[in-house]
Design a protein around this motif. Structure first.
Motif, mmCIF file in Angstrom:
data_model
loop_
_atom_site.group_PDB
_atom_site.id
_atom_site.type_symbol
_atom_site.label_atom_id
_atom_site.label_comp_id
_atom_site.label_asym_id
_atom_site.label_seq_id
_atom_site.Cartn_x
_atom_site.Cartn_y
_atom_site.Cartn_z
ATOM 1 N N LEU A 193 0.821 -1.204 0.000
ATOM 2 C CA LEU A 193 0.000 0.000 0.000
ATOM 3 C C LEU A 193 0.859 1.259 0.000
ATOM 4 N N ARG A 194 2.024 1.187 0.649
ATOM 5 C CA ARG A 194 2.931 2.341 0.631
ATOM 6 C C ARG A 194 3.467 2.569 -0.784
ATOM 7 N N PHE A 195 3.837 1.482 -1.465
ATOM 8 C CA PHE A 195 4.246 1.616 -2.862
ATOM 9 C C PHE A 195 3.123 2.239 -3.693
ATOM 10 N N ALA A 196 1.918 1.735 -3.496
ATOM 11 C CA ALA A 196 0.775 2.233 -4.264
ATOM 12 C C ALA A 196 0.559 3.720 -4.015
ATOM 13 N N GLU A 197 0.756 4.141 -2.768
ATOM 14 C CA GLU A 197 0.575 5.554 -2.427
ATOM 15 C C GLU A 197 1.628 6.413 -3.122
ATOM 16 N N VAL A 198 2.882 5.992 -3.049
ATOM 17 C CA VAL A 198 3.974 6.763 -3.638
ATOM 18 C C VAL A 198 3.861 6.813 -5.155
ATOM 19 N N LEU A 199 3.520 5.689 -5.768
ATOM 20 C CA LEU A 199 3.446 5.604 -7.224
ATOM 21 C C LEU A 199 2.111 6.079 -7.778
ATOM 22 N N ARG A 200 1.188 6.457 -6.878
ATOM 23 C CA ARG A 200 -0.140 6.946 -7.261
ATOM 24 C C ARG A 200 -0.848 5.937 -8.182
ATOM 25 N N ILE A 201 -0.847 4.674 -7.733
ATOM 26 C CA ILE A 201 -1.515 3.616 -8.480
ATOM 27 C C ILE A 201 -2.992 3.644 -8.130
ATOM 28 N N ARG A 202 -3.823 3.815 -9.133
ATOM 29 C CA ARG A 202 -5.249 3.984 -8.886
ATOM 30 C C ARG A 202 -5.949 2.656 -8.612
ATOM 31 N N GLU A 203 -5.420 1.563 -9.137
ATOM 32 C CA GLU A 203 -6.038 0.258 -8.932
ATOM 33 C C GLU A 203 -4.986 -0.690 -8.368
ATOM 34 N N LEU A 204 -5.210 -1.197 -7.161
ATOM 35 C CA LEU A 204 -4.216 -1.998 -6.462
ATOM 36 C C LEU A 204 -3.825 -3.240 -7.258
ATOM 37 N N ALA A 205 -4.761 -3.790 -8.021
ATOM 38 C CA ALA A 205 -4.462 -4.988 -8.811
ATOM 39 C C ALA A 205 -3.389 -4.723 -9.860
ATOM 40 N N ASP A 206 -3.210 -3.454 -10.275
ATOM 41 C CA ASP A 206 -2.160 -3.133 -11.238
ATOM 42 C C ASP A 206 -0.776 -3.427 -10.668
ATOM 43 N N LEU A 207 -0.652 -3.383 -9.347
ATOM 44 C CA LEU A 207 0.623 -3.663 -8.700
ATOM 45 C C LEU A 207 0.727 -5.121 -8.261
#
Length: 410
Positions: free
Chosen positions: A58-72
């Protein structure tokens, strides 16, 4: 036809590398933004380290501004939007107004005074409403059409410049509405139109506001150098004007100075971040105690809230909670800005290992302006992380907040 899902060929590390590269970040930069080393990121991407736990993902997702968690994660069975809200019911009408090209004279432009008064009422309504997108979404389509008509029907150069300033302000309002909606490119188009209209107006206050919003768009996209370029150039432009400037121009300069500090904090530059915060505080002290800028929310009362965000962006857990305890939310004369401050306080408590306090603070934010929490990626990350907490009470509180805000999608 087979209904079997095609297996995802990419492992977590490969996905992380692709998403990092798209954001233009090095492994060292990404590691610093999540509080780890570049070699640790390198080991993840190469597969030498296994997929990290949810809080790190979730921290990666926040920093990378990933809108959909499944993309990561690659897990299509569990879908959760992080930095895009569910899509406001009025979004389609606002987008249509922004995308419609009107070149004729079929719409009679309102008087400048009438348009100015409508804009003032729109900003006032936004700050008073717990669900501000409901309010401004109803007003924006006609404001967009009328402001564009006012520019087209301007009779003199001076009238046209003034009309461009009002059009720019309409685009600023639209940018607030479109943020976190499911059409990221539209936010950039609105920001660019606002900047063009502001420059055509040749009004320092309007140009400063356009730069303030553009800076935020760059930083939220992790384009930190671009954010600095816009902020610092605009401050150089405004600085010679400040000795004789009115309160609005000084407030915009203060808001831009805060943005410079937040960008420095995102880079981990502690001394620079707090230096800019101090400069902004001194500008705030030149304003009347009751002053409040309707677009940036800049005022004396908001400086404590900005201090919390600086500390959080620096990942300074103890300092962030110290600032959170000092900053009084109720002094901020705007419901959505108060709610956003509560979210920043929740980030501080979560960073400092106080998840129960963080959830309670998010509940306070929800009481103030639920729509602000619903569309805020930081709030969503905290709640999603706490849904996996070991303690049943924390899981229950996070689940209740998630259900109220409709954070999870299936």
């Amino acid at each position: 036809m087979s209904t079997d899902a095609t297996p995802d060929p990419l492992v977590f590390g490969q996905r992380l590398q692709i998403l990092r590269t798209r954001r233009g970040l090095t492994q060292d930069q990404l590691g610093g933004l999540v509080g780890r080393s570049g070699s640790w990121v390198r080991a993840l991407e190469s597969g030498r380290l296994k997929t990290p736990k949810l809080d790190v993902i979730l921290r990666f997702a926040e920093v990378l501004r990933i809108r959909e968690l499944a993309d990561l994660t690659g897990d299509q069975s569990k879908r959760a939007n992080l930095f895009a809200g569910p899509g406001h019911p009025r979004f389609a009408a606002v987008r249509e107004a922004l995308n419609t090209l009107q070149l004729g004279a079929g719409r009679e432009a309102p008087s400048p005074a009438h348009l100015t008064a409508r804009l003032a009422r729109a900003w006032s309504a936004r700050h008073a409403a717990p669900r501000h997108r409901d309010v401004i979404g109803a007003l924006l389509p006609d404001l967009i059409y009328d402001a564009q008509a006012a520019v087209r029907q301007s009779g003199t150069v001076a009238d046209r410049k003034a009309a461009q300033a009002r059009l720019a302000e309409v685009y600023f309002l639209a940018q607030f509405f479109c943020a976190y909606q499911p059409d990221a490119p539209l936010v950039w188009r609105v920001a660019e139109r606002g900047m063009v209209a502001a420059q055509d107006s040749e009004d320092p206050h309007t140009i400063g506001l356009a730069a303030w919003l553009t800076t935020q768009a760059h930083r939220e996209s992790t384009h930190l150098d671009a954010a600095d370029a816009v902020t610092l150039e605009t401050l150089r432009y405004l600085e010679p004007l400040l000795p004789d400037a009115d309160a609005d121009v000084r407030a915009v300069a203060g808001a831009l100075t805060v943005e410079a500090g937040l960008t420095a904090a995102r880079r981990g530059e502690t001394g620079t971040a707090w230096r800019y915060w101090d400069e902004a505080r001194r500008l705030a002290e030149t304003l009347p105690g009751s002053y409040f800028h309707p677009v940036t929310s800049f005022c004396q009362a908001v400086m404590g809230a900005h201090a919390v965000t600086v500390a959080v962006e620096l990942h300074a857990g103890r300092e962030s909670t110290r600032q959170a305890a000092r900053a009084e939310a109720e002094a901020i004369p705007s419901r959505p800005r108060r709610a956003r401050h509560r979210i920043e306080q929740a980030r501080a408590y979560h960073l400092d290992g106080q998840p129960d306090v963080a959830l309670a603070t998010l509940a306070q934010a929800n009481e103030t302006a639920p729509e602000t929490v619903q569309y805020n990626g930081h709030a969503r990350r905290i709640i999603l992380e706490e849904l996996e907490a070991k303690g049943p009470q924390r899981r229950r509180r996070a689940s209740e907040l998630s259900a109220r805000l409709g954070l999870l999608t299936t």
